[in-house]
Design a protein around this motif. Structure first.
Motif, PDB file in Angstrom:
ATOM      1  N   ILE A  78       7.423  20.820  73.874  1.00 28.39           N
ATOM      2  CA  ILE A  78       7.456  19.695  72.924  1.00 28.39           C
ATOM      3  C   ILE A  78       8.735  18.851  73.026  1.00 28.39           C
ATOM      4  CG2 ILE A  78       6.019  20.892  71.198  1.00 28.39           C
ATOM      5  CD1 ILE A  78       8.833  21.150  69.627  1.00 28.39           C
ATOM      6  N   LEU A  79       9.639  19.216  73.951  1.00 28.82           N
ATOM      7  CA  LEU A  79      10.913  18.498  73.997  1.00 28.82           C
ATOM      8  C   LEU A  79      10.732  17.089  74.572  1.00 28.82           C
ATOM      9  CD1 LEU A  79      12.944  21.508  75.428  1.00 28.82           C
ATOM     10  CD2 LEU A  79      12.789  20.800  73.036  1.00 28.82           C
ATOM     11  N   CYS A  80      11.599  16.156  74.143  1.00 29.25           N
ATOM     12  CA  CYS A  80      11.501  14.782  74.644  1.00 29.25           C
ATOM     13  C   CYS A  80      11.866  14.746  76.135  1.00 29.25           C
ATOM     14  CB  CYS A  80      12.489  13.862  73.936  1.00 29.25           C
ATOM     15  SG  CYS A  80      12.382  13.852  72.159  1.00 29.25           S
ATOM     16  N   PRO A  81      11.337  13.776  76.866  1.00 28.18           N
ATOM     17  CA  PRO A  81      11.762  13.613  78.260  1.00 28.18           C
ATOM     18  C   PRO A  81      13.270  13.366  78.298  1.00 28.18           C
ATOM     19  CG  PRO A  81       9.909  12.156  77.731  1.00 28.18           C
ATOM     20  CD  PRO A  81      10.355  12.777  76.443  1.00 28.18           C
ATOM     21  N   GLY A  82      13.955  14.061  79.199  1.00 24.93           N
ATOM     22  CA  GLY A  82      15.393  13.834  79.346  1.00 24.93           C
ATOM     23  C   GLY A  82      16.258  14.632  78.402  1.00 24.93           C
ATOM     24  N   CYS A  83      15.644  15.413  77.535  1.00 21.85           N
ATOM     25  CA  CYS A  83      16.432  16.218  76.599  1.00 21.85           C
ATOM     26  C   CYS A  83      17.197  17.309  77.354  1.00 21.85           C
ATOM     27  CB  CYS A  83      15.512  16.871  75.572  1.00 21.85           C
ATOM     28  SG  CYS A  83      16.393  17.978  74.453  1.00 21.85           S
ATOM     29  N   GLY A  84      18.398  17.629  76.881  1.00 20.19           N
ATOM     30  CA  GLY A  84      19.217  18.636  77.563  1.00 20.19           C
ATOM     31  C   GLY A  84      18.762  20.068  77.336  1.00 20.19           C
ATOM     32  N   ILE A  85      17.911  20.270  76.344  1.00 21.16           N
ATOM     33  CA  ILE A  85      17.540  21.644  75.983  1.00 21.16           C
ATOM     34  C   ILE A  85      16.773  22.319  77.128  1.00 21.16           C
ATOM     35  CG2 ILE A  85      16.204  23.060  74.359  1.00 21.16           C
ATOM     36  CD1 ILE A  85      16.892  20.897  72.226  1.00 21.16           C
ATOM     37  N   GLY A  86      15.963  21.543  77.860  1.00 22.36           N
ATOM     38  CA  GLY A  86      15.217  22.095  78.990  1.00 22.36           C
ATOM     39  C   GLY A  86      16.167  22.633  80.055  1.00 22.36           C
ATOM     40  N   GLY A 126      14.716  24.108  64.742  1.00 21.83           N
ATOM     41  CA  GLY A 126      15.276  22.890  65.316  1.00 21.83           C
ATOM     42  C   GLY A 126      14.706  22.753  66.710  1.00 21.83           C
ATOM     43  N   CYS A 127      15.017  21.647  67.390  1.00 19.73           N
ATOM     44  CA  CYS A 127      14.500  21.486  68.755  1.00 19.73           C
ATOM     45  C   CYS A 127      15.032  22.611  69.632  1.00 19.73           C
ATOM     46  CB  CYS A 127      14.943  20.140  69.333  1.00 19.73           C
ATOM     47  SG  CYS A 127      14.352  18.709  68.415  1.00 19.73           S
ATOM     48  N   SER A 128      16.319  22.898  69.533  1.00 15.13           N
ATOM     49  CA  SER A 128      16.932  23.941  70.359  1.00 15.13           C
ATOM     50  C   SER A 128      16.295  25.294  70.071  1.00 15.13           C
ATOM     51  CB  SER A 128      18.427  24.037  70.083  1.00 15.13           C
ATOM     52  OG  SER A 128      18.983  22.765  69.929  1.00 15.13           O
ATOM     53  N   ASN A 150      24.935  22.030  71.201  1.00 15.49           N
ATOM     54  CA  ASN A 150      25.562  21.003  70.371  1.00 15.49           C
ATOM     55  C   ASN A 150      25.203  19.622  70.896  1.00 15.49           C
ATOM     56  OD1 ASN A 150      27.077  19.437  68.745  1.00 15.49           O
ATOM     57  ND2 ASN A 150      29.069  20.302  69.299  1.00 15.49           N
ATOM     58  N   ASN A 151      24.288  18.968  70.179  1.00 14.05           N
ATOM     59  CA  ASN A 151      23.954  17.583  70.527  1.00 14.05           C
ATOM     60  C   ASN A 151      24.474  16.637  69.451  1.00 14.05           C
ATOM     61  OD1 ASN A 151      22.144  18.073  68.467  1.00 14.05           O
ATOM     62  ND2 ASN A 151      20.365  18.229  69.816  1.00 14.05           N
ATOM     63  N   PHE A 152      25.345  17.133  68.606  1.00 16.08           N
ATOM     64  CA  PHE A 152      26.030  16.361  67.558  1.00 16.08           C
ATOM     65  C   PHE A 152      25.080  15.760  66.534  1.00 16.08           C
ATOM     66  CE2 PHE A 152      28.574  16.106  71.455  1.00 16.08           C
ATOM     67  CZ  PHE A 152      29.729  16.743  71.013  1.00 16.08           C
ATOM     68  N   TYR A 200      21.047  16.355  64.202  1.00 14.98           N
ATOM     69  CA  TYR A 200      19.825  17.100  63.894  1.00 14.98           C
ATOM     70  C   TYR A 200      18.685  16.397  64.619  1.00 14.98           C
ATOM     71  CZ  TYR A 200      22.181  19.328  59.845  1.00 14.98           C
ATOM     72  OH  TYR A 200      23.016  20.046  59.037  1.00 14.98           O
ATOM     73  N   GLY A 201      18.290  16.963  65.754  1.00 13.56           N
ATOM     74  CA  GLY A 201      17.240  16.305  66.529  1.00 13.56           C
ATOM     75  C   GLY A 201      15.885  16.385  65.855  1.00 13.56           C
ATOM     76  N   MET A 202      15.497  17.585  65.499  1.00 15.25           N
ATOM     77  CA  MET A 202      14.132  17.789  65.024  1.00 15.25           C
ATOM     78  C   MET A 202      13.781  16.974  63.788  1.00 15.25           C
ATOM     79  SD  MET A 202      11.946  21.217  64.759  1.00 15.25           S
ATOM     80  CE  MET A 202      11.278  20.978  66.397  1.00 15.25           C
ATOM     81  N   GLN A 236      22.564  16.591  75.698  1.00 13.05           N
ATOM     82  CA  GLN A 236      22.179  15.222  75.335  1.00 13.05           C
ATOM     83  C   GLN A 236      20.900  15.203  74.501  1.00 13.05           C
ATOM     84  OE1 GLN A 236      21.806  16.548  78.338  1.00 13.05           O
ATOM     85  NE2 GLN A 236      20.064  15.704  79.445  1.00 13.05           N
ATOM     86  N   CYS A 237      20.946  14.396  73.439  1.00  8.59           N
ATOM     87  CA  CYS A 237      19.738  14.066  72.690  1.00  8.59           C
ATOM     88  C   CYS A 237      19.604  12.555  72.813  1.00  8.59           C
ATOM     89  CB  CYS A 237      19.874  14.483  71.222  1.00  8.59           C
ATOM     90  SG  CYS A 237      18.557  13.817  70.165  1.00  8.59           S
ATOM     91  N   PRO A 238      18.952  12.126  73.895  1.00  3.53           N
ATOM     92  CA  PRO A 238      18.850  10.670  74.087  1.00  3.53           C
ATOM     93  C   PRO A 238      18.048  10.003  72.981  1.00  3.53           C
ATOM     94  CG  PRO A 238      17.605  11.883  75.785  1.00  3.53           C
ATOM     95  CD  PRO A 238      18.354  12.898  74.989  1.00  3.53           C
ATOM     96  N   THR A 239      17.097  10.734  72.425  1.00  4.66           N
ATOM     97  CA  THR A 239      16.205  10.145  71.421  1.00  4.66           C
ATOM     98  C   THR A 239      16.965   9.685  70.184  1.00  4.66           C
ATOM     99  OG1 THR A 239      14.505  11.623  72.232  1.00  4.66           O
ATOM    100  CG2 THR A 239      14.093  10.598  70.107  1.00  4.66           C
ATOM    101  N   PHE A 240      17.952  10.462  69.768  1.00  8.84           N
ATOM    102  CA  PHE A 240      18.684  10.075  68.559  1.00  8.84           C
ATOM    103  C   PHE A 240      20.163   9.801  68.810  1.00  8.84           C
ATOM    104  CE2 PHE A 240      14.973  12.363  66.904  1.00  8.84           C
ATOM    105  CZ  PHE A 240      14.414  11.309  66.202  1.00  8.84           C
ATOM    106  N   TYR A 241      20.899  10.843  69.185  1.00 11.69           N
ATOM    107  CA  TYR A 241      22.346  10.666  69.293  1.00 11.69           C
ATOM    108  C   TYR A 241      22.695   9.570  70.311  1.00 11.69           C
ATOM    109  CZ  TYR A 241      27.299  11.749  69.382  1.00 11.69           C
ATOM    110  OH  TYR A 241      28.664  11.660  69.284  1.00 11.69           O
TER     111      TYR A 241
HETATM  112  S1  SF4 Z   1      14.933  14.896  69.410  1.00  7.84           S
HETATM  113 FE1  SF4 Z   1      16.720  15.084  70.713  1.00  7.84          FE
HETATM  114  S2  SF4 Z   1      17.172  17.281  70.743  1.00  7.84           S
HETATM  115 FE2  SF4 Z   1      15.081  17.052  70.001  1.00  7.84          FE
HETATM  116  S3  SF4 Z   1      13.787  17.240  71.827  1.00  7.84           S
HETATM  117 FE3  SF4 Z   1      14.180  15.070  71.507  1.00  7.84          FE
HETATM  118  S4  SF4 Z   1      15.974  14.656  72.757  1.00  7.84           S
HETATM  119 FE4  SF4 Z   1      15.880  16.855  72.510  1.00  7.84          FE
END
Ligand code: SF4
Ligand SMILES: Cc1ncc(C[n+]2csc(CCOP(=O)(O)OP(=O)(O)O)c2C)c(N)n1
Lengths: 368, 274
Positions: free
Chosen positions: B22-30, B57-59, B127-129, B131-133, B206-211
């Motif tokens: 379910i993670l966004c494309p480009g998210c660092g968690i993967g 959370g996403c992580s 630490n993506n600084f 709250y992604g989820m 990195q959380c490109p979607t938000f941070y």
């Molecule tokens: S919201 Fe941010 S931390 Fe969560 S999956 Fe998307 S990019 Fe990753």
């Protein structure tokens, strides 16, 4: 062996006899003696005691130990019980068998730490969010603190549910001479058989006591608080959300027949007192006094299990009653349940006391 | 050194039932998830002796994709849950993964106390600084003045340094890396897993979607460049705890091991029996 014990001690001994080998808790009056007893006794039998940083940590730690295969328990009182609610919901959702003892004091907030109450009857039932039933047992004597704790462990293992033991401060702190049985009957949960490919952590054949695996047994299980499929993985498919919640409800509702366990006498009487916990002790005394003085028979129906509420059973037992009295140390929490679900065509009288003092036989006699 | 075949790597995931993730494309968690698994394989940690635990959370979604015992607990409660698992089965390798919000905000108290108790657990703080989820709200690690969905005029709070708190609370081993420095990250995770006692790896991710969007850093690639340009190795700074404008990466704290909780409690059992 006859011995002088408090209710809290008897509860802790019951837990040990029932095979509880893990306790996580945070001190709070009037439950603390349970933790103190287990801190001393658990390590002797190879068990583990840990004093956590708070009650949220305690219940989550207990859930962890349960998931790893131990029989586990925590004990607390009102404010700590409030903090545990989300974690109790987790135990319900992930189907982790465990025991939560709440030695009730008064509230709201810090309330009356050293006084008694029965004010958490509804918190036990509806404290955590979401739709689900719960099992709550309510002892009235030192011996029953032992018996019902053993019973709580058995029910929790058999139905894979958290079971709440609701004691009031009087029952927890009262001392009585008791003789405890050497052996107790224990429910033996079955262990799954390999291969793990055939294993589902949540059975969909309504076999609530189906064998389950714990962490570290090679089944690679996944536990989550999210609504899950029978393999334990999350989903938000409407059909499975419903299956999941139906399962949680049915496993308690379908087993009411053996969960029901009421003590009663003189049910032919026109006046019947429905009671629980220490208020039942006063009710018993009130009955004797009235019977002695007037010759009138007074019925007593004492609940050992408050939840699931035995409404159908009560309807049957109260058929000949002309007047029902519900004495309790709160503002009528169980009274409303009796009135609402039993729906008798006779008056139901609430006798309340909520000043931190014990409900006296005289107060009940006045209502009779 | 053990050869990691693609098979062994793929076998570590619950491929058939759980993907796509379910993670966004480009998210660092993967990246972190893959690196963790490579570290497990290289260290020879078997899937049957490993329990990976998270909060919410996403992580915290990582455990659900791994084929071992996994425990997705309540928001902020991974560490007390891990404490229960470790105490019940000390022979299990217990790894906790979670976000800065999960572990440092709602779980902050558990974090310092689990470190203080020295449970033999490895914690990976993603630490993506933010709250992604829940949609890019500010977290305890969001730097002052930065924007977030709940800090539209800039964050007025001061931020936590995850590693500093870990060390102060009594962790045996503390390291930091980023999702840009993948080989370095793997090394840090391996060192942490090998350390007996409470060990922490903070991974700047990195959380490109938000941070990335709120701070105007840009997409995932821009964020990786940003991670590279902002990082400095611990060997190149005089005092890692004084650096404010860079991510100091490397081993920040590694102390002589003391017996972890489970060993000490075993001695309690022996004394109790006397
Ligand atoms: S919201 Fe941010 S931390 Fe969560 S999956 Fe998307 S990019 Fe990753
Ligand atoms: C008790 C509780 N409060 C709030 C939430 C909502 N919530 C879910 S995830 C989350 C924060 C996640 O942020 P972080 O831990 O930094 O992880 P990320 O998603 O960034 O990886 C919050 C506040 C929740 N699930 N439970």
């Amino acid at each position: 062996m006859r011995q002088l014990l408090s209710g809290n001690e008897a509860c802790a001994i019951g837990a040990l006899r029932a095979g509880v080998r893990f306790f996580a808790g945070y001190p709070i009056t009037p439950s603390t003696e349970i933790a103190e007893y287990l801190a001393r006794e658990l390590p002797k039998v190879g068990g583990t005691f840990i004093q956590m940083e708070d009650e949220i940590g305690s219940i989550c730690c207990m859930n962890g130990a349960t998931a790893a295969g131990l029989k586990a328990m925590t004990a607390t009182s009102g404010p700590g019980f409030s903090l545990m609610q989300e974690g109790i919901g987790y135990s319900v959702m992930a189907e982790l068998p465990c025991i939560i003892v709440n030695v009730m004091r008064g509230g709201p907030a810090t309330g009356t730490p050293t006084r008694t109450s029965q004010a958490d009857v509804m918190q036990a039932r509806y404290g955590t969010h979401g739709d689900h039933p719960i099992v709550a047992l309510c002892p009235w004597s030192v011996r029953e603190c032992f018996d019902l704790t053993v019973e709580a462990v058995n029910i929790s293992e058999r139905l894979r549910v958290p079971v709440i033991v609701l004691m009031d401060e009087i029952v927890g702190h009262m001392r009585e001479v008791v003789e405890l049985p050497e052996e107790v009957k224990l429910w033996q949960p079955a262990k799954p058989k390999p291969p793990r490919e055939d294993y589902y952590h949540y059975d969909d054949t309504n076999n609530y006591d189906a064998p389950i695996a714990s962490f570290g047994e090679g089944y690679r299980i996944h536990l989550t608080g999210l609504t899950h499929r029978k393999d334990g993985f999350p989903t938000d498919e409407p059909e499975i959300i419903k299956w999941n919640l139906d399962r949680l409800r049915a496993k308690i509702e379908d087993n009411r027949s053996w969960l029901w366990d009421l003590d009663y006498q003189d049910l032919g009487a026109e006046t019947v007192i429905v009671c629980y916990g220490s208020a039942a002790r006063s009710a018993m005394e009130a009955k004797h006094q009235v019977e002695l003085k007037t010759g009138r028979r007074i019925g007593i129906l004492r609940l050992r299990m408050l939840w699931p509420f035995p409404s159908q059973r009560l309807i049957g037992l109260l058929r000949s009653a002309r007047r029902v009295i519900v004495p309790e140390m709160n503002q009528g929490q169980l009274y409303r349940e009796v009135e609402r679900t039993v729906n008798l065509n006779v008056p139901v009288v609430s006798v309340q006391r909520y000043d931190g003092e014990m409900l006296t036989p005289e107060e009940i006699i006045a209502a009779i | 050194m053990i050869d990691i075949t693609a098979d062994r790597f793929l076998n570590f995931f619950r491929l058939d039932e759980r993907f796509p993730h379910i993670l966004c494309p480009g998210c660092g968690i993967g990246t972190i998830m893959g690196t963790m698994v490579r570290a497990f394989i290289d260290l020879g940690i078997s899937q049957d002796e490993l329990c990976v635990i998270s909060g919410i959370g996403c992580s915290s979604r990582v455990p659900g994709y791994l084929d071992c015992d996994t425990f997705h607990t309540l928001h902020g409660r991974a560490l007390p849950a891990a404490t229960g698992v470790k105490l019940a089965k000390p022979e299990l390798k217990v790894v906790v993964i979670g976000g800065d919000g999960d572990i440092m905000a709602i779980g902050g108290n558990h974090f310092i106390h689990t470190a203080r108790r020295n449970l033999d657990i490895t914690v990976i703080v993603v630490n993506n600084f933010t709250y992604g989820m829940t949609g890019g709200q500010y977290s305890p690690t969001t730097p002052t003045h930065e924007k977030a969905s709940t800090a539209p005029f800039g964050n007025v709070e001061r931020s936590f340094d995850v590693c500093f708190i870990a060390k102060a609370a009594g962790a045996m081993f503390v390291a930091r890396s980023t999702t840009f420095h993948v080989a370095h990250l793997k090394k840090m995770i391996e060192l942490a897993l090998n350390k007996k006692g409470f060990s922490v790896v903070e991974v700047i991710s990195q959380c490109p979607t938000f941070y990335g969007r709120y701070q105007g850093i840009g997409d995932a690639v821009k964020m990786l460049e940003w991670l590279k340009s902002r990082s400095v190795d611990v060997s190149r700074v005089a005092d890692p705890w004084q650096v404010r404008d860079k991510f100091v990466i490397g081993v920040l704290h590694d102390q002589e091991e003391v017996p972890p909780y489970t060993e000490l409690y075993q001695s309690v059992r022996e004394r109790a029996k006397e």
